[in-house]
Motif scaffolding. Structure first.
Motif, short mmCIF file in Angstrom:
data_model
loop_
_atom_site.label_atom_id
_atom_site.label_comp_id
_atom_site.label_asym_id
_atom_site.label_seq_id
_atom_site.Cartn_x
_atom_site.Cartn_y
_atom_site.Cartn_z
N GLU A 1 0.82 -1.21 0.00
CA GLU A 1 0.00 0.00 0.00
C GLU A 1 0.85 1.26 0.00
O GLU A 1 0.45 2.29 -0.52
CB GLU A 1 -0.95 0.00 1.20
N SER A 2 2.06 1.17 0.55
CA SER A 2 2.97 2.32 0.60
C SER A 2 3.47 2.71 -0.79
O SER A 2 4.05 3.77 -0.98
CB SER A 2 4.19 1.99 1.47
N GLY A 3 3.27 1.81 -1.76
CA GLY A 3 3.76 2.05 -3.11
C GLY A 3 5.03 1.28 -3.41
O GLY A 3 5.43 1.15 -4.56
N HIS A 4 5.70 0.78 -2.36
CA HIS A 4 6.92 -0.02 -2.57
C HIS A 4 6.54 -1.30 -3.29
O HIS A 4 5.57 -1.96 -2.93
CB HIS A 4 7.60 -0.33 -1.23
N GLU A 5 7.30 -1.66 -4.31
CA GLU A 5 7.04 -2.89 -5.03
C GLU A 5 8.34 -3.50 -5.50
O GLU A 5 9.38 -2.85 -5.53
CB GLU A 5 6.08 -2.66 -6.20
N GLY A 6 8.26 -4.77 -5.86
CA GLY A 6 9.45 -5.46 -6.34
C GLY A 6 9.13 -6.91 -6.63
O GLY A 6 7.98 -7.32 -6.67
N ASP A 7 10.18 -7.68 -6.83
CA ASP A 7 10.05 -9.10 -7.10
C ASP A 7 10.78 -9.87 -6.00
O ASP A 7 11.77 -9.39 -5.45
CB ASP A 7 10.66 -9.44 -8.46
N ALA A 8 10.28 -11.06 -5.71
CA ALA A 8 10.88 -11.92 -4.68
C ALA A 8 10.72 -13.37 -5.11
O ALA A 8 9.84 -13.69 -5.91
CB ALA A 8 10.18 -11.69 -3.34
N PRO A 9 11.56 -14.26 -4.58
CA PRO A 9 11.39 -15.68 -4.89
C PRO A 9 10.12 -16.23 -4.24
O PRO A 9 9.71 -15.76 -3.18
CB PRO A 9 12.64 -16.33 -4.32
N LEU A 10 9.52 -17.23 -4.88
CA LEU A 10 8.35 -17.90 -4.29
C LEU A 10 8.72 -18.53 -2.96
O LEU A 10 7.96 -18.52 -2.00
CB LEU A 10 7.86 -19.02 -5.21
N MET A 11 9.88 -19.15 -2.93
CA MET A 11 10.41 -19.76 -1.72
C MET A 11 11.92 -19.77 -1.84
O MET A 11 12.45 -19.55 -2.93
CB MET A 11 9.89 -21.19 -1.52
N GLY A 12 12.60 -19.99 -0.75
CA GLY A 12 14.04 -20.05 -0.82
C GLY A 12 14.66 -20.31 0.53
O GLY A 12 13.97 -20.57 1.51
N PHE A 13 16.00 -20.23 0.54
CA PHE A 13 16.72 -20.42 1.79
C PHE A 13 18.09 -19.77 1.68
O PHE A 13 18.56 -19.43 0.58
CB PHE A 13 16.88 -21.91 2.13
N SER A 14 18.72 -19.59 2.82
CA SER A 14 20.09 -19.13 2.87
C SER A 14 20.83 -19.95 3.94
O SER A 14 20.33 -20.08 5.05
CB SER A 14 20.17 -17.64 3.24
N PRO A 15 21.99 -20.51 3.57
CA PRO A 15 22.75 -21.32 4.53
C PRO A 15 23.63 -20.45 5.43
O PRO A 15 24.85 -20.51 5.40
CB PRO A 15 23.60 -22.21 3.61
N ARG A 16 23.02 -19.61 6.23
CA ARG A 16 23.75 -18.67 7.07
C ARG A 16 24.55 -19.40 8.14
O ARG A 16 24.28 -20.57 8.44
CB ARG A 16 22.79 -17.67 7.68
#
Length: 145
Positions: free
Chosen positions: A63-78
């Protein structure tokens, strides 16, 4: 407006795991997660930003107007734990958390020390319900599969 830093890249997922994962167990678990998430999502692994392995993508707009793309799912081996990006804020998933195993939860992800600490059948259900949630609420490449 701030630019999103976590975008899909053309960098090698394998090179990332080999240089970033700090133990053989973390590397093995990373490759297993890639195998599982590729099967669940129908998308190949891609590196997003500098440290997230993502599968598929969707477009979001707040709603703030911020938009973008993101993965459907994922992980990071931190270092301290895997960050699993498979959680959606829906009652069905809240119930699944009780069956998942040993984990901690943050605002947008689930943290697990190692894959053997969790029930991957429950993780699969969470991943699939997340895809369904995203497909219903966002513009999603998952409709093409």
């Amino acid at each position: 407006m701030a630019k999103t830093k976590t975008i899909e890249t053309a960098l090698s997922v394998r090179d990332f795991i080999e240089s970033y994962a700090d133990s053989e167990e973390k590397k093995t678990d990373s490759y297993r997660l890639i195998e599982l998430m590729t099967g669940w999502s129908g998308f190949d692994a891609r590196l997003w930003g500098t440290s997230i392995i993502g599968f598929g993508s969707y477009h979001y707009k707040y709603e703030s107007g911020h938009e973008g793309d993101a993965p459907l799912m994922g992980f990071s081996p931190r270092k301290s734990a895997f960050s699993l990006y498979v959680f959606s804020p829906i009652p069905e998933q809240e119930k699944m958390l009780g069956l998942l195993g040993k984990f901690k939860i943050g605002k947008a992800c689930i943290y697990v020390k190692k894959l053997s600490d969790i029930n991957t059948d429950v993780l699969e259900k969470m991943a699939r319900t997340t895809i369904a949630y995203i497909e219903e609420h966002h513009e999603c490449a998952c409709r093409e599969h």
